[in-house]
Design a protein around this motif. Sequence first.
Motif, PDB file in Angstrom:
ATOM      1  N   HIS A   1       0.951  36.118  37.115  1.00  0.00           N
ATOM      2  CA  HIS A   1       0.229  37.233  37.162  1.00  0.00           C
ATOM      3  C   HIS A   1      -0.492  37.279  38.499  1.00  0.00           C
ATOM      4  O   HIS A   1      -0.824  36.518  39.134  1.00  0.00           O
ATOM      5  CB  HIS A   1      -1.046  36.877  36.255  1.00  0.00           C
ATOM      6  CG  HIS A   1      -0.714  37.269  34.970  1.00  0.00           C
ATOM      7  ND1 HIS A   1      -1.115  38.181  34.211  1.00  0.00           N
ATOM      8  CD2 HIS A   1      -0.023  36.411  34.104  1.00  0.00           C
ATOM      9  CE1 HIS A   1      -0.615  38.131  32.747  1.00  0.00           C
ATOM     10  NE2 HIS A   1       0.037  37.032  32.820  1.00  0.00           N
ATOM     11  N   ARG A   2      -0.404  38.423  39.095  1.00  0.00           N
ATOM     12  CA  ARG A   2      -0.788  38.902  40.548  1.00  0.00           C
ATOM     13  C   ARG A   2      -1.975  39.994  40.534  1.00  0.00           C
ATOM     14  O   ARG A   2      -2.046  40.803  39.935  1.00  0.00           O
ATOM     15  CB  ARG A   2       0.398  39.504  41.309  1.00  0.00           C
ATOM     16  CG  ARG A   2       1.488  38.303  41.326  1.00  0.00           C
ATOM     17  CD  ARG A   2       1.316  37.099  42.528  1.00  0.00           C
ATOM     18  NE  ARG A   2       2.503  36.442  42.378  1.00  0.00           N
ATOM     19  CZ  ARG A   2       3.091  35.368  41.594  1.00  0.00           C
ATOM     20  NH1 ARG A   2       2.225  35.126  40.603  1.00  0.00           N
ATOM     21  NH2 ARG A   2       4.153  34.884  42.076  1.00  0.00           N
ATOM     22  N   ASN A   3      -2.672  40.182  41.577  1.00  0.00           N
ATOM     23  CA  ASN A   3      -3.747  41.152  42.040  1.00  0.00           C
ATOM     24  C   ASN A   3      -3.694  41.140  43.316  1.00  0.00           C
ATOM     25  O   ASN A   3      -4.001  40.306  44.099  1.00  0.00           O
ATOM     26  CB  ASN A   3      -5.187  40.561  41.067  1.00  0.00           C
ATOM     27  CG  ASN A   3      -6.235  41.497  41.691  1.00  0.00           C
ATOM     28  OD1 ASN A   3      -5.761  42.789  41.544  1.00  0.00           O
ATOM     29  ND2 ASN A   3      -7.373  41.110  41.776  1.00  0.00           N
ATOM     30  N   GLN A   4      -3.414  42.456  43.709  1.00  0.00           N
ATOM     31  CA  GLN A   4      -3.458  42.684  45.260  1.00  0.00           C
ATOM     32  C   GLN A   4      -3.826  44.228  45.602  1.00  0.00           C
ATOM     33  O   GLN A   4      -3.832  45.116  44.568  1.00  0.00           O
ATOM     34  CB  GLN A   4      -1.672  42.619  45.760  1.00  0.00           C
ATOM     35  CG  GLN A   4      -1.453  42.621  47.063  1.00  0.00           C
ATOM     36  CD  GLN A   4      -0.066  42.013  47.123  1.00  0.00           C
ATOM     37  OE1 GLN A   4       0.594  41.987  46.418  1.00  0.00           O
ATOM     38  NE2 GLN A   4       0.004  41.449  48.326  1.00  0.00           N
TER      39      GLN A   4
ATOM     40  N   GLY B   1       8.918  44.412  41.707  1.00  0.00           N
ATOM     41  CA  GLY B   1       9.749  43.759  40.883  1.00  0.00           C
ATOM     42  C   GLY B   1       9.295  43.011  39.648  1.00  0.00           C
ATOM     43  O   GLY B   1       9.556  42.055  39.375  1.00  0.00           O
ATOM     44  N   GLY B   2       8.061  43.773  39.045  1.00  0.00           N
ATOM     45  CA  GLY B   2       7.590  43.042  37.799  1.00  0.00           C
ATOM     46  C   GLY B   2       6.883  44.109  37.119  1.00  0.00           C
ATOM     47  O   GLY B   2       6.825  45.449  37.359  1.00  0.00           O
ATOM     48  N   GLN B   3       6.180  43.991  36.070  1.00  0.00           N
ATOM     49  CA  GLN B   3       5.715  44.717  34.967  1.00  0.00           C
ATOM     50  C   GLN B   3       4.196  44.996  35.792  1.00  0.00           C
ATOM     51  O   GLN B   3       3.457  43.981  35.713  1.00  0.00           O
ATOM     52  CB  GLN B   3       5.540  44.195  33.746  1.00  0.00           C
ATOM     53  CG  GLN B   3       4.818  45.127  32.707  1.00  0.00           C
ATOM     54  CD  GLN B   3       4.551  44.281  31.275  1.00  0.00           C
ATOM     55  OE1 GLN B   3       4.981  43.139  31.239  1.00  0.00           O
ATOM     56  NE2 GLN B   3       4.018  44.913  30.547  1.00  0.00           N
TER      57      GLN B   3
ATOM     58  N   ILE C   1       2.674  41.483  36.570  1.00  0.00           N
ATOM     59  CA  ILE C   1       3.342  40.110  36.140  1.00  0.00           C
ATOM     60  C   ILE C   1       4.586  40.180  36.868  1.00  0.00           C
ATOM     61  O   ILE C   1       5.573  41.171  36.581  1.00  0.00           O
ATOM     62  CB  ILE C   1       3.565  40.248  34.838  1.00  0.00           C
ATOM     63  CG1 ILE C   1       2.132  40.321  33.702  1.00  0.00           C
ATOM     64  CG2 ILE C   1       4.309  38.807  34.416  1.00  0.00           C
ATOM     65  CD1 ILE C   1       2.259  40.409  32.237  1.00  0.00           C
ATOM     66  N   ALA C   2       4.620  39.179  37.776  1.00  0.00           N
ATOM     67  CA  ALA C   2       5.760  39.080  38.627  1.00  0.00           C
ATOM     68  C   ALA C   2       7.147  38.764  37.951  1.00  0.00           C
ATOM     69  O   ALA C   2       6.889  37.764  36.826  1.00  0.00           O
ATOM     70  CB  ALA C   2       5.659  38.211  39.835  1.00  0.00           C
TER      71      ALA C   2
ATOM     72  N   GLY D   1      10.333  36.886  44.645  1.00  0.00           N
ATOM     73  CA  GLY D   1      10.528  36.416  45.905  1.00  0.00           C
ATOM     74  C   GLY D   1      11.440  37.301  46.476  1.00  0.00           C
ATOM     75  O   GLY D   1      11.293  38.034  47.843  1.00  0.00           O
ATOM     76  N   ARG D   2      12.493  37.773  45.941  1.00  0.00           N
ATOM     77  CA  ARG D   2      13.379  38.573  46.709  1.00  0.00           C
ATOM     78  C   ARG D   2      13.090  40.214  46.846  1.00  0.00           C
ATOM     79  O   ARG D   2      13.351  40.736  47.851  1.00  0.00           O
ATOM     80  CB  ARG D   2      14.896  38.556  45.867  1.00  0.00           C
ATOM     81  CG  ARG D   2      15.489  37.326  45.984  1.00  0.00           C
ATOM     82  CD  ARG D   2      16.859  37.291  45.300  1.00  0.00           C
ATOM     83  NE  ARG D   2      16.731  37.658  43.791  1.00  0.00           N
ATOM     84  CZ  ARG D   2      16.622  36.834  42.853  1.00  0.00           C
ATOM     85  NH1 ARG D   2      16.421  35.625  42.989  1.00  0.00           N
ATOM     86  NH2 ARG D   2      16.644  37.391  41.571  1.00  0.00           N
TER      87      ARG D   2
END
Length: 200
Positions: free
Chosen positions: A127-130, A153-155, A178-179, A184-185
């Motif tokens: 999980h990411r927050n940006q 590259g995620g949801q 969600i990554a 990374g690519r």
Amino acid sequence: MTTLLAVAADLVAIIVLTFGVYFPRHRRRDLVTAFLGVNIGVLAVATVLGSSTVGAGLGLGLFGVLSIIRLRSDEISQHEIAYYFAALALGLIAGLGNVMNVLHLSLMALVVAALFVGDHPALFRRHRNQLIRLDVAYSDESALRAHLEQVLGGQVTAVAVKQIDMVNDSTLVEVRWIAGSGHGRAAGRLGPQMERVNAR
């Protein structure tokens, strides 16, 4: 003897919290100094106040004052605020307790354990927050979501548009996603279309 036990317990707890949990994960040296200084300072003051009849009230007041001063002095992230309050709490538990019994020791261990689990890298690791600035002004949220999912590259789970600049053709957006396995690519192919402002 009880006071020495409280000091020893606090030192063990703050050392484990700072050097065993926080620094290996985040590597921010200035906050190591802050956590140690605040914890030991609160412990010293709370120990003195705990010997008087108004110790508890003054201790809680000290907790509030130090929190306001520290949180207004610099911008820190939410997980760092949690570590900061944990350092304060450990000092107060050890300093204001008339006795250092199993309950006090368990509460101190619980504070450290909560940060260890709650900030563990394996917990919600995808999980990411940006906060992101795009060089395209998006007025259509569906198109914005689709573009973000393609580039990241995620949801995408949530999007909050902070600013749309039609003159300079840009969008400032806070996105939670969600990554995917190829995160990374995908991150390496961002190119000029996206500027990452702040990641959490």
